[in-house]
Write a protein that holds these residues in place. Structure first.
Motif, PDB file in Angstrom:
ATOM      1  N   CYS A 171      35.294  47.540  30.580  1.00 25.45           N
ATOM      2  CA  CYS A 171      34.584  47.070  31.770  1.00 25.45           C
ATOM      3  C   CYS A 171      35.537  46.310  32.678  1.00 25.45           C
ATOM      4  N   ASN A 173      34.178  44.530  35.301  1.00 23.17           N
ATOM      5  CA  ASN A 173      33.323  43.640  36.091  1.00 23.17           C
ATOM      6  C   ASN A 173      33.598  42.158  35.874  1.00 23.17           C
ATOM      7  N   PHE A 174      34.093  41.813  34.698  1.00 23.47           N
ATOM      8  CA  PHE A 174      34.401  40.413  34.395  1.00 23.47           C
ATOM      9  C   PHE A 174      33.254  39.460  34.749  1.00 23.47           C
ATOM     10  N   CYS A 175      32.066  39.741  34.226  1.00 25.99           N
ATOM     11  CA  CYS A 175      30.988  38.766  34.318  1.00 25.99           C
ATOM     12  C   CYS A 175      31.498  37.504  33.595  1.00 25.99           C
ATOM     13  N   TYR A 177      30.516  35.266  31.634  1.00 26.68           N
ATOM     14  CA  TYR A 177      30.190  34.918  30.241  1.00 26.68           C
ATOM     15  C   TYR A 177      30.697  35.959  29.251  1.00 26.68           C
ATOM     16  N   CYS A 178      31.235  37.079  29.723  1.00 24.93           N
ATOM     17  CA  CYS A 178      31.317  38.265  28.861  1.00 24.93           C
ATOM     18  C   CYS A 178      32.709  38.551  28.319  1.00 24.93           C
ATOM     19  N   VAL A 180      33.527  41.373  26.823  1.00 22.80           N
ATOM     20  CA  VAL A 180      33.790  42.815  26.726  1.00 22.80           C
ATOM     21  C   VAL A 180      35.087  43.279  27.407  1.00 22.80           C
ATOM     22  N   PRO A 181      35.415  42.795  28.625  1.00 23.16           N
ATOM     23  CA  PRO A 181      36.669  43.265  29.232  1.00 23.16           C
ATOM     24  C   PRO A 181      37.897  42.931  28.372  1.00 23.16           C
ATOM     25  N   GLN A 215      29.894  50.786  28.493  1.00 25.98           N
ATOM     26  CA  GLN A 215      29.523  49.410  28.853  1.00 25.98           C
ATOM     27  C   GLN A 215      29.050  49.333  30.299  1.00 25.98           C
ATOM     28  N   HIS A 251      24.533  48.891  35.428  1.00 28.38           N
ATOM     29  CA  HIS A 251      24.768  47.613  36.116  1.00 28.38           C
ATOM     30  C   HIS A 251      24.103  47.706  37.487  1.00 28.38           C
ATOM     31  N   GLN A 278      20.042  39.478  33.561  1.00 31.39           N
ATOM     32  CA  GLN A 278      20.809  38.293  33.111  1.00 31.39           C
ATOM     33  C   GLN A 278      20.204  36.982  33.606  1.00 31.39           C
ATOM     34  N   ARG A 290      27.893  38.289  38.934  1.00 30.56           N
ATOM     35  CA  ARG A 290      27.183  39.554  38.716  1.00 30.56           C
ATOM     36  C   ARG A 290      27.219  40.463  39.937  1.00 30.56           C
TER      37      ARG A 290
HETATM   38 FE1  SF4 Z   1      30.942  44.303  31.810  1.00 30.23          FE
HETATM   39 FE2  SF4 Z   1      28.371  44.169  31.037  1.00 30.23          FE
HETATM   40 FE3  SF4 Z   1      30.129  42.384  30.111  1.00 30.23          FE
HETATM   41 FE4  SF4 Z   1      29.394  42.281  32.682  1.00 30.23          FE
HETATM   42  S1  SF4 Z   1      28.045  41.962  30.895  1.00 30.23           S
HETATM   43  S2  SF4 Z   1      31.548  42.132  31.889  1.00 30.23           S
HETATM   44  S3  SF4 Z   1      29.099  44.451  33.151  1.00 30.23           S
HETATM   45  S4  SF4 Z   1      30.155  44.588  29.705  1.00 30.23           S
END
Ligand code: SF4
Ligand code: 5AD
Length: 451
Positions: A171, A173-175, A177-178, A180-181, A215, A251, A278, A290
């Motif tokens: 991902c 997007n670099f939300c 809190y996340c 995942v990236p 994702q 998203h 969210q 977001r």
């Molecule tokens: Fe990416 Fe989803 Fe995490 Fe946002 S919440 S950084 S869109 S994986």
């Protein structure tokens, strides 16, 4: 199974197998992890190993981990504690895979000498090799630039009716809190030709539904042609055998009109979407990075419901993000009341390493986070019960995924709207569509009997 000394004398005693090796995989987290576990199982089966029903019967236990919340990571550590006690009674190999493996790497094996290998999502095809040379604990978390393609024989699917097909990973997007990236890395797209080949294979194997995974699935672009998710939906719709299609996770920022139009023109695409909200407060959404406001979200829901009558929406909500006030939380509840989601996954915010929000003060007290989570879940339970009750007396189309939990003659499946239905049937309809008359419901599922 016998113990022997590693011939190269580079490592601790290796475990050698003189019978077919048995493996057990414990999966935490999302559908992508479930799909990865199917690949790990496939790679091991292709190397001659077979599945065990319980960790107690396995020569190799792999824990496929989730790092998205603090609680997900804690679950790994408590499961590892259990495995370490088992290993004191009898030798077997332990591998840690998935997002925690990718984030914690070598730190996982510090103070945990019972772990034999740590393997990140780009390295699953190396697992048979790691098992062969088990001895010195190994860490394989390097990232390849190529898409990690698995062959047809390297996927052992759990569900005979529904096939997960991963189309993108990571991902950008670099939300705030996340994690995942960082755990899954930056966005990478799988070539459409490989995706469509896999869909053809699963259709030939008997899958009736395909679920595209990523994702950030609506950001998908074929690296060769630049075509998007809409083209994948069009091409899959044309395939015989596949009757339902879904995709997850969307998203709100990337959800373009071309996807809505592709859903409209392809009735095989289920009228169901998981669209993470969210928070319902624009100021919290801004701090979360977001890229949409509360009004943008509500306007998108409006457009979707107008274009796709009967659409069932589900969502993810975080409570207690840094700085969330009572008024912010009330705005979230207000969106929940307006949209009337068919399902919500709700979480207490927890700071995660490497993320931008980890630098903000985690200033919503734990009791407040708990209270808000309970209030949100209570509200949703009432809404869901109301929605589910409206199905009583109706006959719904269900794709049966297998036996239910409540004993013989009971089966389980999902509707087009992704509602769980538990039902009784005189013979096993696993993998097939059936008509079920709904006789009752709870907040989280419907129940009934074959119509
Ligand atoms: Fe990416 Fe989803 Fe995490 Fe946002 S919440 S950084 S869109 S994986
Ligand atoms: N704390 C709480 N929930 C989180 N999620 C992601 N990161 C965090 C975090 N740090 C939730 C989001 C996401 C879902 C998979 O997990 O709601 O959509």
């Amino acid at each position: 199974m016998t113990e022997a000394v590693c011939p190269a004398r580079r490592c601790r005693p290796a475990i050698m197998y003189n019978t077919r090796m048995k493996f057990f995989i414990r999966t935490f987290g999302c559908q992508m992890n479930e799909n990865d576990s199917e690949h790990i199982a496939g790679v091991l089966a292709a190397a001659g190993a077979e599945k065990a029903g319980r960790p107690e019967e396995a020569d190799l236990v792999i824990v496929n981990t989730c790092a998205v919340r603090e609680k997900s990571e804690e679950k790994l550590y408590s499961y590892l504690g259990r495995l370490s006690s088992l290993k004191k009674k009898r030798p077997f190999l332990i591998g840690v895979a998935g997002c925690v493996a990718q984030i914690r790497r070598r730190n996982l094996i510090r103070n945990r000498p019972f772990i034999d290998f740590v393997v990140g999502p780009d390295n699953y095809r190396e697992i048979p090799g790691l098992v062969e040379r088990a001895g010195a604990p190994c860490v394989r978390t390097g990232r390849g630039r190529e898409w990690r393609e698995f062959g047809h024989g390297e996927t052992l699917r759990e569900n005979p009716a529904v096939a997960y097909v991963t189309v993108m990973e990571g991902c950008d997007n670099f939300c705030a809190y996340c994690i995942v990236p960082f755990s899954r890395g930056r966005e990478r797209f799988r070539p459409a030709a490989n995706i469509l080949r896999e869909v053809r294979e699963v259709a030939a194997d008997g899958s009736r539904e395909v679920e595209f995974l990523g994702q950030n699935v609506d950001a998908y672009r074929d690296p060769e042609t630049g075509r998007g998710l809409d083209a994948l939906l069009d091409e899959t719709s044309a395939m015989a055998g596949i009757e339902w299609m879904r995709f997850i996770t969307s998203h709100p920022r990337n959800f373009g009109d071309e996807i809505i139009q592709a859903m409209r023109r392809n009735p095989k695409v289920c009228r169901q979407l998981h669209l993470p909200l969210q928070s319902g407060s624009t100021s919290v959404l801004k701090r979360m990075n977001r890229g949409y406001s509360r009004d943008d979200y509500l306007a998108l829901v409006d457009r979707l419901e107008t274009a796709l009558p009967g659409l069932q929406l589900s969502t993810d909500i975080i409570v207690g993000f840094p700085g969330e006030t009572e008024a912010d939380f009330e705005e979230t509840c207000d969106v929940v009341r307006r949209v009337r989601f068919a399902g919500i996954f709700s979480f207490r915010y927890s700071p995660r390493p490497l993320t931008a929000a980890a630098r903000l003060p985690d200033d919503v007290p734990l009791e407040v986070k708990r209270r808000r989570l309970l209030a949100l879940q209570g509200l949703q339970k009432t809404i869901q019960l109301g929605l589910n009750q409206s199905f009583i007396g109706q006959t719904v189309k269900v794709l049966c995924s297998g036996p239910g939990l409540r004993g013989p003659g009971r089966f389980s499946g999902r509707t087009e709207g992704n509602l769980v239905v538990n039902f009784s049937a005189p013979e096993d309809p696993t993998g097939r569509f059936v008509a079920v008359r709904v006789t009752g419901c709870g907040p989280y599922s419907l129940h009934g009997e074959l119509a």
